[in-house]
Motif scaffolding. Structure first.
Motif, PDB file in Angstrom:
ATOM      1  N   GLU A 135       1.093  50.938 -25.175  1.00  0.00           N
ATOM      2  CA  GLU A 135       2.353  51.593 -25.725  1.00  0.00           C
ATOM      3  C   GLU A 135       3.200  50.212 -26.178  1.00  0.00           C
ATOM      4  O   GLU A 135       3.176  49.411 -25.217  1.00  0.00           O
ATOM      5  CB  GLU A 135       3.196  52.386 -24.754  1.00  0.00           C
ATOM      6  CG  GLU A 135       2.551  53.431 -24.260  1.00  0.00           C
ATOM      7  CD  GLU A 135       3.195  54.255 -23.266  1.00  0.00           C
ATOM      8  OE1 GLU A 135       4.544  54.450 -23.250  1.00  0.00           O
ATOM      9  OE2 GLU A 135       2.453  55.378 -22.706  1.00  0.00           O
ATOM     10  N   ILE A 136       3.720  50.505 -27.190  1.00  0.00           N
ATOM     11  CA  ILE A 136       4.741  49.334 -27.987  1.00  0.00           C
ATOM     12  C   ILE A 136       6.161  49.829 -27.728  1.00  0.00           C
ATOM     13  O   ILE A 136       6.364  50.896 -28.669  1.00  0.00           O
ATOM     14  CB  ILE A 136       3.990  48.808 -29.091  1.00  0.00           C
ATOM     15  CG1 ILE A 136       2.714  48.269 -28.977  1.00  0.00           C
ATOM     16  CG2 ILE A 136       5.099  47.762 -29.671  1.00  0.00           C
ATOM     17  CD1 ILE A 136       1.801  49.161 -29.447  1.00  0.00           C
ATOM     18  N   TYR A 137       7.254  48.917 -27.517  1.00  0.00           N
ATOM     19  CA  TYR A 137       8.657  49.400 -27.563  1.00  0.00           C
ATOM     20  C   TYR A 137       9.351  48.197 -28.384  1.00  0.00           C
ATOM     21  O   TYR A 137       9.031  47.076 -27.733  1.00  0.00           O
ATOM     22  CB  TYR A 137       9.085  49.410 -26.149  1.00  0.00           C
ATOM     23  CG  TYR A 137       8.369  50.830 -25.402  1.00  0.00           C
ATOM     24  CD1 TYR A 137       8.810  52.048 -25.735  1.00  0.00           C
ATOM     25  CD2 TYR A 137       7.435  50.449 -24.665  1.00  0.00           C
ATOM     26  CE1 TYR A 137       8.136  53.155 -25.164  1.00  0.00           C
ATOM     27  CE2 TYR A 137       6.659  51.571 -24.056  1.00  0.00           C
ATOM     28  CZ  TYR A 137       7.108  52.864 -24.469  1.00  0.00           C
ATOM     29  OH  TYR A 137       6.550  53.868 -23.796  1.00  0.00           O
ATOM     30  N   ILE A 138       9.867  48.250 -29.153  1.00  0.00           N
ATOM     31  CA  ILE A 138      10.514  47.185 -29.957  1.00  0.00           C
ATOM     32  C   ILE A 138      11.924  47.510 -30.269  1.00  0.00           C
ATOM     33  O   ILE A 138      12.362  48.733 -30.562  1.00  0.00           O
ATOM     34  CB  ILE A 138       9.853  47.451 -31.199  1.00  0.00           C
ATOM     35  CG1 ILE A 138       8.466  47.017 -31.336  1.00  0.00           C
ATOM     36  CG2 ILE A 138      10.393  46.113 -32.164  1.00  0.00           C
ATOM     37  CD1 ILE A 138       7.594  47.152 -32.774  1.00  0.00           C
ATOM     38  N   LYS A 139      12.654  46.565 -29.777  1.00  0.00           N
ATOM     39  CA  LYS A 139      14.247  46.657 -30.266  1.00  0.00           C
ATOM     40  C   LYS A 139      14.334  46.317 -31.706  1.00  0.00           C
ATOM     41  O   LYS A 139      13.777  45.257 -32.166  1.00  0.00           O
ATOM     42  CB  LYS A 139      14.901  45.738 -29.261  1.00  0.00           C
ATOM     43  CG  LYS A 139      16.280  45.169 -29.714  1.00  0.00           C
ATOM     44  CD  LYS A 139      17.311  46.347 -29.330  1.00  0.00           C
ATOM     45  CE  LYS A 139      18.844  45.861 -29.615  1.00  0.00           C
ATOM     46  NZ  LYS A 139      19.076  45.340 -30.730  1.00  0.00           N
ATOM     47  N   GLU A 140      15.388  46.953 -32.373  1.00  0.00           N
ATOM     48  CA  GLU A 140      15.761  46.517 -33.783  1.00  0.00           C
ATOM     49  C   GLU A 140      16.087  45.004 -33.536  1.00  0.00           C
ATOM     50  O   GLU A 140      16.771  44.808 -32.668  1.00  0.00           O
ATOM     51  CB  GLU A 140      16.819  47.442 -34.172  1.00  0.00           C
ATOM     52  CG  GLU A 140      17.327  47.419 -35.575  1.00  0.00           C
ATOM     53  CD  GLU A 140      16.132  47.269 -36.745  1.00  0.00           C
ATOM     54  OE1 GLU A 140      15.520  46.131 -36.997  1.00  0.00           O
ATOM     55  OE2 GLU A 140      16.038  48.417 -37.305  1.00  0.00           O
ATOM     56  N   VAL A 141      16.124  44.338 -34.610  1.00  0.00           N
ATOM     57  CA  VAL A 141      16.906  43.072 -34.800  1.00  0.00           C
ATOM     58  C   VAL A 141      18.094  43.039 -34.510  1.00  0.00           C
ATOM     59  O   VAL A 141      19.079  43.894 -35.081  1.00  0.00           O
ATOM     60  CB  VAL A 141      16.438  42.527 -36.180  1.00  0.00           C
ATOM     61  CG1 VAL A 141      16.927  41.051 -36.216  1.00  0.00           C
ATOM     62  CG2 VAL A 141      14.683  42.462 -36.260  1.00  0.00           C
ATOM     63  N   PHE A 142      18.725  42.218 -33.572  1.00  0.00           N
ATOM     64  CA  PHE A 142      20.047  41.911 -33.186  1.00  0.00           C
ATOM     65  C   PHE A 142      20.885  41.231 -34.316  1.00  0.00           C
ATOM     66  O   PHE A 142      20.426  40.317 -34.996  1.00  0.00           O
ATOM     67  CB  PHE A 142      20.147  41.213 -31.967  1.00  0.00           C
ATOM     68  CG  PHE A 142      21.598  40.952 -31.597  1.00  0.00           C
ATOM     69  CD1 PHE A 142      22.247  42.148 -30.746  1.00  0.00           C
ATOM     70  CD2 PHE A 142      22.251  39.696 -31.471  1.00  0.00           C
ATOM     71  CE1 PHE A 142      23.373  42.006 -30.400  1.00  0.00           C
ATOM     72  CE2 PHE A 142      23.451  39.825 -30.987  1.00  0.00           C
ATOM     73  CZ  PHE A 142      24.284  40.769 -30.451  1.00  0.00           C
ATOM     74  N   SER A 181      11.446  37.749 -26.279  1.00  0.00           N
ATOM     75  CA  SER A 181      12.718  37.896 -26.890  1.00  0.00           C
ATOM     76  C   SER A 181      13.209  36.141 -27.163  1.00  0.00           C
ATOM     77  O   SER A 181      12.579  35.319 -26.459  1.00  0.00           O
ATOM     78  CB  SER A 181      13.877  38.215 -25.917  1.00  0.00           C
ATOM     79  OG  SER A 181      15.148  37.992 -26.717  1.00  0.00           O
ATOM     80  N   ASN A 182      14.015  36.013 -28.167  1.00  0.00           N
ATOM     81  CA  ASN A 182      14.434  34.509 -28.400  1.00  0.00           C
ATOM     82  C   ASN A 182      15.876  34.325 -28.010  1.00  0.00           C
ATOM     83  O   ASN A 182      16.556  33.354 -28.398  1.00  0.00           O
ATOM     84  CB  ASN A 182      14.389  34.242 -29.842  1.00  0.00           C
ATOM     85  CG  ASN A 182      15.291  35.150 -30.941  1.00  0.00           C
ATOM     86  OD1 ASN A 182      15.709  36.215 -30.397  1.00  0.00           O
ATOM     87  ND2 ASN A 182      15.485  34.604 -32.075  1.00  0.00           N
ATOM     88  N   GLY A 183      16.405  35.537 -27.246  1.00  0.00           N
ATOM     89  CA  GLY A 183      17.730  35.081 -26.522  1.00  0.00           C
ATOM     90  C   GLY A 183      17.575  35.935 -25.316  1.00  0.00           C
ATOM     91  O   GLY A 183      16.674  35.997 -24.572  1.00  0.00           O
ATOM     92  N   ASP A 184      18.983  36.169 -24.733  1.00  0.00           N
ATOM     93  CA  ASP A 184      19.045  36.563 -23.393  1.00  0.00           C
ATOM     94  C   ASP A 184      18.770  38.305 -23.305  1.00  0.00           C
ATOM     95  O   ASP A 184      18.567  38.776 -22.187  1.00  0.00           O
ATOM     96  CB  ASP A 184      20.407  36.548 -22.860  1.00  0.00           C
ATOM     97  CG  ASP A 184      21.575  37.501 -23.771  1.00  0.00           C
ATOM     98  OD1 ASP A 184      21.086  38.183 -24.321  1.00  0.00           O
ATOM     99  OD2 ASP A 184      22.776  37.553 -23.334  1.00  0.00           O
ATOM    100  N   PHE A 185      18.528  38.798 -24.621  1.00  0.00           N
ATOM    101  CA  PHE A 185      17.892  40.141 -24.683  1.00  0.00           C
ATOM    102  C   PHE A 185      18.684  41.106 -23.823  1.00  0.00           C
ATOM    103  O   PHE A 185      18.196  42.078 -23.104  1.00  0.00           O
ATOM    104  CB  PHE A 185      16.583  40.425 -24.223  1.00  0.00           C
ATOM    105  CG  PHE A 185      15.749  41.640 -24.829  1.00  0.00           C
ATOM    106  CD1 PHE A 185      15.744  41.739 -26.115  1.00  0.00           C
ATOM    107  CD2 PHE A 185      15.193  42.683 -23.792  1.00  0.00           C
ATOM    108  CE1 PHE A 185      15.133  42.969 -26.504  1.00  0.00           C
ATOM    109  CE2 PHE A 185      14.577  43.616 -24.303  1.00  0.00           C
ATOM    110  CZ  PHE A 185      14.368  44.023 -26.016  1.00  0.00           C
ATOM    111  N   GLY A 186      20.090  41.186 -23.889  1.00  0.00           N
ATOM    112  CA  GLY A 186      20.877  42.121 -23.403  1.00  0.00           C
ATOM    113  C   GLY A 186      20.901  42.120 -21.760  1.00  0.00           C
ATOM    114  O   GLY A 186      21.189  43.153 -21.550  1.00  0.00           O
ATOM    115  N   ASN A 187      20.320  41.020 -21.321  1.00  0.00           N
ATOM    116  CA  ASN A 187      20.074  40.767 -19.783  1.00  0.00           C
ATOM    117  C   ASN A 187      19.257  42.013 -19.368  1.00  0.00           C
ATOM    118  O   ASN A 187      19.354  42.111 -18.221  1.00  0.00           O
ATOM    119  CB  ASN A 187      21.598  40.835 -19.153  1.00  0.00           C
ATOM    120  CG  ASN A 187      21.612  40.262 -17.904  1.00  0.00           C
ATOM    121  OD1 ASN A 187      20.761  39.182 -17.568  1.00  0.00           O
ATOM    122  ND2 ASN A 187      22.141  40.620 -16.940  1.00  0.00           N
ATOM    123  N   ILE A 188      18.227  42.391 -20.004  1.00  0.00           N
ATOM    124  CA  ILE A 188      17.148  43.364 -19.711  1.00  0.00           C
ATOM    125  C   ILE A 188      16.273  42.872 -18.631  1.00  0.00           C
ATOM    126  O   ILE A 188      16.108  43.496 -17.607  1.00  0.00           O
ATOM    127  CB  ILE A 188      16.502  44.023 -20.879  1.00  0.00           C
ATOM    128  CG1 ILE A 188      17.474  44.796 -21.867  1.00  0.00           C
ATOM    129  CG2 ILE A 188      15.446  44.704 -20.693  1.00  0.00           C
ATOM    130  CD1 ILE A 188      17.918  46.041 -21.616  1.00  0.00           C
TER     131      ILE A 188
END
Length: 85
Positions: A9-16, A71-78
């Motif tokens: 399964e793949i879950y992707i966050k829309e580009v911030f 992620s290339n960032g903090d990814f919302g502290n996920i």
């Protein structure tokens, strides 16, 4: 998309803040989803971090699962959120 071919399964966050990038330079998550769905993969796109948290809260952690976060960032502290579940 080939890097996801072995995933169940793949879950992707829309580009911030995607509106701050030129369209031709921005990852099109819907195109990636289409390519993966064409290969029979289950793909979900999240619009924001709260949707991800809600999804993580609903998971059955009695099953063996591997969650990989890229992620290339903090990814919302996920990542920290997952540690505290």
């Amino acid at each position: 998309a080939p890097c996801f071919f072995n995933a169940d399964e793949i879950y992707i966050k829309e580009v911030f803040k995607k509106e701050t990038f030129p369209q031709e330079e921005c990852l099109n998550v819907y195109k990636v989803k289409e390519q993966l769905c064409d290969r029979g993969k289950k793909v979900t796109i999240f619009d924001d971090f709260q949707e991800i948290r809600d999804f993580l809260d609903s998971m059955d952690y009695n099953q063996d699962s591997v969650i990989v976060i890229l992620s290339n960032g903090d990814f919302g502290n996920i990542p920290e959120y997952i540690k505290n579940l």
